[in-house]
Design a protein around this motif. Structure first.
Motif, mmCIF file in Angstrom:
data_model
loop_
_atom_site.group_PDB
_atom_site.id
_atom_site.type_symbol
_atom_site.label_atom_id
_atom_site.label_comp_id
_atom_site.label_asym_id
_atom_site.label_seq_id
_atom_site.Cartn_x
_atom_site.Cartn_y
_atom_site.Cartn_z
ATOM 1 N N GLY A 1 81.179 76.307 50.865
ATOM 2 C CA GLY A 1 82.586 76.861 51.721
ATOM 3 C C GLY A 1 82.966 78.265 50.250
ATOM 4 O O GLY A 1 82.924 79.064 50.845
ATOM 5 N N ALA A 2 82.988 77.520 49.277
ATOM 6 C CA ALA A 2 83.606 78.492 47.652
ATOM 7 C C ALA A 2 82.433 79.866 48.048
ATOM 8 O O ALA A 2 82.889 80.441 47.598
ATOM 9 N N LEU A 3 81.137 79.333 48.196
ATOM 10 C CA LEU A 3 80.449 80.246 48.231
ATOM 11 C C LEU A 3 80.577 81.430 48.915
ATOM 12 O O LEU A 3 80.744 82.469 48.292
ATOM 13 N N ARG B 1 83.047 83.294 48.035
ATOM 14 C CA ARG B 1 83.407 84.488 46.863
ATOM 15 C C ARG B 1 84.107 83.441 46.225
ATOM 16 O O ARG B 1 84.306 84.660 45.265
ATOM 17 N N ARG B 2 83.886 82.387 45.670
ATOM 18 C CA ARG B 2 85.165 81.822 44.456
ATOM 19 C C ARG B 2 84.059 80.848 44.084
ATOM 20 O O ARG B 2 84.636 79.559 43.500
ATOM 21 N N LEU B 3 82.850 80.402 44.155
ATOM 22 C CA LEU B 3 81.987 80.004 43.539
ATOM 23 C C LEU B 3 83.029 79.763 41.999
ATOM 24 O O LEU B 3 82.414 78.468 41.573
ATOM 25 N N GLY B 4 83.163 80.270 41.125
ATOM 26 C CA GLY B 4 82.878 80.431 39.446
ATOM 27 C C GLY B 4 84.454 79.763 39.426
ATOM 28 O O GLY B 4 84.266 78.392 38.634
ATOM 29 N N VAL B 5 85.660 79.984 40.657
ATOM 30 C CA VAL B 5 86.645 78.966 40.662
ATOM 31 C C VAL B 5 86.271 77.462 40.955
ATOM 32 O O VAL B 5 87.174 77.078 40.612
ATOM 33 N N TRP B 6 85.109 76.978 42.038
ATOM 34 C CA TRP B 6 85.193 75.764 42.221
ATOM 35 C C TRP B 6 84.547 74.904 41.189
ATOM 36 O O TRP B 6 84.653 74.079 40.938
ATOM 37 N N PHE B 7 83.340 76.120 40.283
ATOM 38 C CA PHE B 7 83.129 75.019 39.103
ATOM 39 C C PHE B 7 84.358 74.877 38.639
ATOM 40 O O PHE B 7 84.011 74.172 37.824
ATOM 41 N N PRO C 1 76.496 89.930 55.327
ATOM 42 C CA PRO C 1 76.251 88.930 54.240
ATOM 43 C C PRO C 1 77.469 89.267 53.289
ATOM 44 O O PRO C 1 77.873 90.189 53.078
ATOM 45 N N ALA C 2 77.593 88.143 52.899
ATOM 46 C CA ALA C 2 78.713 86.787 51.760
ATOM 47 C C ALA C 2 77.613 87.666 50.541
ATOM 48 O O ALA C 2 76.716 86.963 50.434
ATOM 49 N N HIS C 3 78.874 87.458 49.853
ATOM 50 C CA HIS C 3 77.778 87.697 48.340
ATOM 51 C C HIS C 3 77.664 85.914 48.006
ATOM 52 O O HIS C 3 78.622 84.833 48.753
ATOM 53 N N GLY C 4 76.685 85.847 47.918
ATOM 54 C CA GLY C 4 75.764 84.309 47.941
ATOM 55 C C GLY C 4 75.584 83.535 49.067
ATOM 56 O O GLY C 4 74.588 82.839 49.868
ATOM 57 N N LEU C 5 74.700 84.956 50.318
ATOM 58 C CA LEU C 5 74.423 85.115 51.445
ATOM 59 C C LEU C 5 73.866 86.043 51.960
ATOM 60 O O LEU C 5 73.912 87.034 52.773
#
Length: 166
Positions: free
Chosen positions: A78-80, A83-89, A154-158
């Motif tokens: 969901g974060a991916l 566009r919040r993957l870095g925040v999630w990590f 498409p979103a970043h990561g998709l």
């Protein structure tokens, strides 16, 4: 909201039942691309795991068995999408806490999801470097996606990528 209801809501969101920013948990509302399996490699407590999913799924096990870690993969995806993957990590302690065995044991994690009886799929392979950097190693869409999600940008990561046989 109880833990069970919150977990079900997260699963529903990531199974394609979120429409226009609103969540629908109706039993009659079904995703046109139901999630049928999840394969995890190098994610939290899973060196390697494959889970086949049906219409109703119940996670049962003792404390420390990985139930919450399995649900965490949906939060990560969901974060991916958001566009919040870095925040999630960052919120989960960085790659050294998210990768199986930490950075000394794993340098990447792989999440593979199959939809629609395995006819379509998505895979994210994430790498990690010292210092907490996370990056995409690969991100293929699997199977035949002709006509699928044609109205969704498409979103970043998709992002669109090469198709490969199922």
């Amino acid at each position: 909201m109880g833990v069970r209801v919150a977990a079900e809501a997260r699963l529903l969101d990531h199974q394609g039942l979120r429409r226009g920013g609103r969540r629908y948990a109706s039993k009659s509302m079904r995703s046109p691309y139901p999630l049928t399996s999840v394969v995890l490699d190098g994610f939290t407590s899973f060196a390697s795991a494959s889970v086949e999913l049906g219409d109703l799924n119940v996670l049962i096990g003792p404390n420390g068995a990985g139930k919450s870690n399995f649900l965490a993969v949906f939060d990560m995806l969901g974060a991916l999408v958001d566009r919040r993957l870095g925040v999630w990590f960052g919120e989960h302690g960085g790659p050294s806490r998210v990768l199986f065995g930490g950075l000394k044991r794993s340098q990447e994690l792989r999440v593979t999801m199959k939809f629609n009886g395995g006819r379509q799929g998505y895979e994210a392979v994430l790498g990690a470097a010292d210092g907490g950097t996370v990056f995409f190693v690969d991100e293929p869409r699997l199977g035949d996606w002709t006509g699928a999600f044609t109205t969704v940008q498409p979103a970043h990561g998709l992002r669109p990528s090469r198709d490969s046989p199922p």
